[in-house]
Design a protein around this motif. Structure first.
Motif, PDB file in Angstrom:
ATOM      1  N   ALA A 123       1.071  -1.056   0.222  1.00  0.00           N
ATOM      2  CA  ALA A 123       0.036   0.070  -0.182  1.00  0.00           C
ATOM      3  C   ALA A 123       1.085   1.235  -0.360  1.00  0.00           C
ATOM      4  O   ALA A 123       0.299   1.925  -0.785  1.00  0.00           O
ATOM      5  CB  ALA A 123      -1.223   0.397   1.204  1.00  0.00           C
ATOM      6  N   THR A 124       2.074   1.331   0.784  1.00  0.00           N
ATOM      7  CA  THR A 124       2.646   2.281   0.949  1.00  0.00           C
ATOM      8  C   THR A 124       3.925   1.939   0.474  1.00  0.00           C
ATOM      9  O   THR A 124       4.830   0.702   0.742  1.00  0.00           O
ATOM     10  CB  THR A 124       2.610   3.439   2.571  1.00  0.00           C
ATOM     11  OG1 THR A 124       3.465   1.999   2.755  1.00  0.00           O
ATOM     12  CG2 THR A 124       1.533   3.570   2.369  1.00  0.00           C
ATOM     13  N   PRO A 125       4.917   3.234   0.583  1.00  0.00           N
ATOM     14  CA  PRO A 125       6.309   2.887   0.095  1.00  0.00           C
ATOM     15  C   PRO A 125       7.522   2.436   1.764  1.00  0.00           C
ATOM     16  O   PRO A 125       8.038   0.931   0.971  1.00  0.00           O
ATOM     17  CB  PRO A 125       6.904   4.339  -0.125  1.00  0.00           C
ATOM     18  CG  PRO A 125       5.961   5.223  -0.563  1.00  0.00           C
ATOM     19  CD  PRO A 125       5.186   4.496   0.041  1.00  0.00           C
ATOM     20  N   GLN A 126       6.627   2.694   2.486  1.00  0.00           N
ATOM     21  CA  GLN A 126       6.981   2.000   3.474  1.00  0.00           C
ATOM     22  C   GLN A 126       6.923   0.689   3.635  1.00  0.00           C
ATOM     23  O   GLN A 126       8.248  -0.151   4.050  1.00  0.00           O
ATOM     24  CB  GLN A 126       7.076   2.594   5.013  1.00  0.00           C
ATOM     25  CG  GLN A 126       7.203   2.511   6.408  1.00  0.00           C
ATOM     26  CD  GLN A 126       7.302   3.344   7.517  1.00  0.00           C
ATOM     27  OE1 GLN A 126       7.378   4.324   6.714  1.00  0.00           O
ATOM     28  NE2 GLN A 126       7.495   3.156   8.467  1.00  0.00           N
ATOM     29  N   GLU A 127       5.601   0.010   3.500  1.00  0.00           N
ATOM     30  CA  GLU A 127       5.576  -1.178   3.685  1.00  0.00           C
ATOM     31  C   GLU A 127       6.168  -1.632   2.696  1.00  0.00           C
ATOM     32  O   GLU A 127       7.170  -2.871   2.805  1.00  0.00           O
ATOM     33  CB  GLU A 127       3.513  -1.636   3.298  1.00  0.00           C
ATOM     34  CG  GLU A 127       3.250  -1.114   4.579  1.00  0.00           C
ATOM     35  CD  GLU A 127       1.668  -0.991   4.552  1.00  0.00           C
ATOM     36  OE1 GLU A 127       1.507  -2.078   3.096  1.00  0.00           O
ATOM     37  OE2 GLU A 127       1.017  -0.424   4.694  1.00  0.00           O
ATOM     38  N   GLY A 128       6.993  -1.258   1.382  1.00  0.00           N
ATOM     39  CA  GLY A 128       7.287  -2.183  -0.027  1.00  0.00           C
ATOM     40  C   GLY A 128       8.769  -2.232   0.994  1.00  0.00           C
ATOM     41  O   GLY A 128       9.611  -2.871   0.289  1.00  0.00           O
ATOM     42  N   TYR A 129       9.299  -1.150   1.804  1.00  0.00           N
ATOM     43  CA  TYR A 129      11.134  -1.313   1.871  1.00  0.00           C
ATOM     44  C   TYR A 129      10.676  -2.228   2.784  1.00  0.00           C
ATOM     45  O   TYR A 129      11.737  -2.943   3.550  1.00  0.00           O
ATOM     46  CB  TYR A 129      11.001  -0.075   3.373  1.00  0.00           C
ATOM     47  CG  TYR A 129      12.520   0.459   3.492  1.00  0.00           C
ATOM     48  CD1 TYR A 129      13.295   0.634   2.422  1.00  0.00           C
ATOM     49  CD2 TYR A 129      12.379  -0.062   4.522  1.00  0.00           C
ATOM     50  CE1 TYR A 129      14.471   1.187   2.658  1.00  0.00           C
ATOM     51  CE2 TYR A 129      14.087   0.016   4.715  1.00  0.00           C
ATOM     52  CZ  TYR A 129      15.353   0.449   4.017  1.00  0.00           C
ATOM     53  OH  TYR A 129      16.440   0.576   4.603  1.00  0.00           O
ATOM     54  N   GLU A 130       9.374  -2.480   3.821  1.00  0.00           N
ATOM     55  CA  GLU A 130       9.452  -3.534   5.226  1.00  0.00           C
ATOM     56  C   GLU A 130       9.687  -4.523   3.697  1.00  0.00           C
ATOM     57  O   GLU A 130       9.987  -5.964   4.901  1.00  0.00           O
ATOM     58  CB  GLU A 130       8.729  -2.917   5.565  1.00  0.00           C
ATOM     59  CG  GLU A 130       8.841  -1.991   6.930  1.00  0.00           C
ATOM     60  CD  GLU A 130       8.082  -1.490   7.452  1.00  0.00           C
ATOM     61  OE1 GLU A 130       6.970  -1.350   7.511  1.00  0.00           O
ATOM     62  OE2 GLU A 130       8.228  -0.735   8.350  1.00  0.00           O
ATOM     63  N   LEU A 131       9.108  -5.267   3.267  1.00  0.00           N
ATOM     64  CA  LEU A 131       8.861  -6.274   2.430  1.00  0.00           C
ATOM     65  C   LEU A 131       9.867  -5.964   2.450  1.00  0.00           C
ATOM     66  O   LEU A 131      10.864  -7.945   2.171  1.00  0.00           O
ATOM     67  CB  LEU A 131       7.948  -6.655   1.254  1.00  0.00           C
ATOM     68  CG  LEU A 131       7.390  -7.426  -0.266  1.00  0.00           C
ATOM     69  CD1 LEU A 131       8.048  -8.394   1.176  1.00  0.00           C
ATOM     70  CD2 LEU A 131       6.518  -7.047  -0.853  1.00  0.00           C
ATOM     71  N   ALA A 132      10.890  -5.525   1.628  1.00  0.00           N
ATOM     72  CA  ALA A 132      12.315  -5.566   1.015  1.00  0.00           C
ATOM     73  C   ALA A 132      13.001  -6.422   2.384  1.00  0.00           C
ATOM     74  O   ALA A 132      14.064  -7.203   2.110  1.00  0.00           O
ATOM     75  CB  ALA A 132      12.884  -4.136   0.298  1.00  0.00           C
TER      76      ALA A 132
END
Lengths: 74, 74, 74, 74, 74, 74
Positions: free
Chosen positions: F11-20
Motif C-alpha cells: 500500500a505504501t513505500p514504507q510497507e514496500g521497504y519492509e517487504l524488501a
C-alpha cells in the motif's frame, strides 16, 4: 517503526540523493534498533575508507531507485 | 550541505561519468563530514587495489543512473 | 583529463564489452592518477582470484550500461 | 583478443545463463591474460565458499543483461 | 549440464524467489562441479553471518531478473 | 517452506521497504533453516558496522524490485 517514508518523490535531485542516504541508514536501524549500539559503531566505520566506500555503494543503489521514481527529475 | 546536484543531465558521456564520480564521493562526504579525516584516509585506499576496485564499482552504479537520466546521450 | 568517452555506442557487443572494461579502469585512473602507482598495484590484484572476480563485477555493471545504451545490439 | 561475443541473443534461458558465465570469465581473461596464472588461481577460489558466492554474483549481474537482451525469452 | 532452466516464468512471486535461489546456486555448481566439495563448503558458509548476507545479495540480484521477466506478477 | 510472498504490491513505500527487508531475510532462512543457528549469528553481525552495511545493501537491491513492482507508488 514510526512513519518515515511517505513518498519517493522529491523536489530536486539533491533531495533525492539525501533520501537515498536515509533509505541506506534505515535498513541499519531496522536491523540494529539500539541507538546506543549504532552510536558505538559510527566511530569505527567513519574512519575506515573501505567502510565508507561500502556505505557509498548502498547509497548509489538506493539513489537508482529514487532517481527512477522521479523520472530523473526531467 | 550546500547545493551540489542541480541536475543529472550532462552535455556528454564523459561529463556524466565525472558526475558519477562526484555522486560516489558525496556519500562519503555526508557520512564523514571532516575534510581532515577524509584526507587521512586517501593515502590508504588510493594505494590498495581492492579499495580502488570498490570505488570503481560505486562509480559504475552511479554511472548507470546518470546514463539512464541522459537517455544514454543518444 | 583528456577526452576519452565520446559515446557509449559501439558497433558490436564485443566492442561494448571492451568499453565496459575501459569504463571500469577509468574510475581507478581518476582516483589514482599516478601511472607508476597503478603499475605497482597490478601484480598484486592480477594474481588474486578474489580481486579478479571483483574487477569482473565492475565490468559486468558497466556492461549493463553499455548494453542498454546500444539497445542490446538488436 | 579473438572474436568471442557475436551476440547477446540466445535460444533458451539456459544458454543465456551460460553466456552470462562466459561474460563473467572474460573480464578475468582480459585482466589476467596468462592461462597458466589463471589455472593456478582456480584451485584456490573453487574451494572457497565466499569466492564462489562472489563468482555467482557476477554471473547474476551478467544474466540480468543477457535476459533483458532476450526480452526474458518471452 | 542437464537442462535445468526451461523458463523464467513462474506462477507466483514465491516460486519466482525460489527460482532466484536456484539461479544463485547454479553458478556455484558450474564453477565447482564436485558435489562432494560443495558439501564440504556448506557447513562453513551456513554458519557465517557475512557469508549468508552475501548469498542473500546474489538471490536479490537474480530475483530482480525473475521479477522483471514475470512483469512483477501484476 | 510455508507461503510467505503472496504479492510484491504494497500500500505504501514504507510497507514496500519492509517487504524488501523480509525478502533479504528469507534468503538467509532458505540457506540456513535452523532458527537456533540464525539466533546465534545475530549478535555477531548486528554489532559489526560492515555487516550492517552489507545487510543494508541487500535491502537496497530488493527495494529496487519492490519499488518497480509498485511503479514507485506514483
Amino acid at each position: 517503526m514510526e512513519a518515515w517514508l511517505p513518498s519517493l518523490i522529491t523536489a530536486t535531485p539533491q533531495e533525492g540523493y539525501e533520501l537515498a542516504i536515509k533509505l541506506s541508514r534505515m535498513a541499519v536501524k531496522y536491523t540494529q534498533p539500539s541507538a546506543e549500539v549504532r552510536a558505538q559503531l559510527r566511530p569505527v566505520y567513519e574512519k575506515d575508507a573501505d567502510s565508507l566506500t561500502a556505505v557509498s555503494q548502498v547509497v548509489a543503489i538506493n539513489f537508482q531507485t529514487v532517481a527512477a521514481a522521479n523520472n530523473y527529475w526531467k
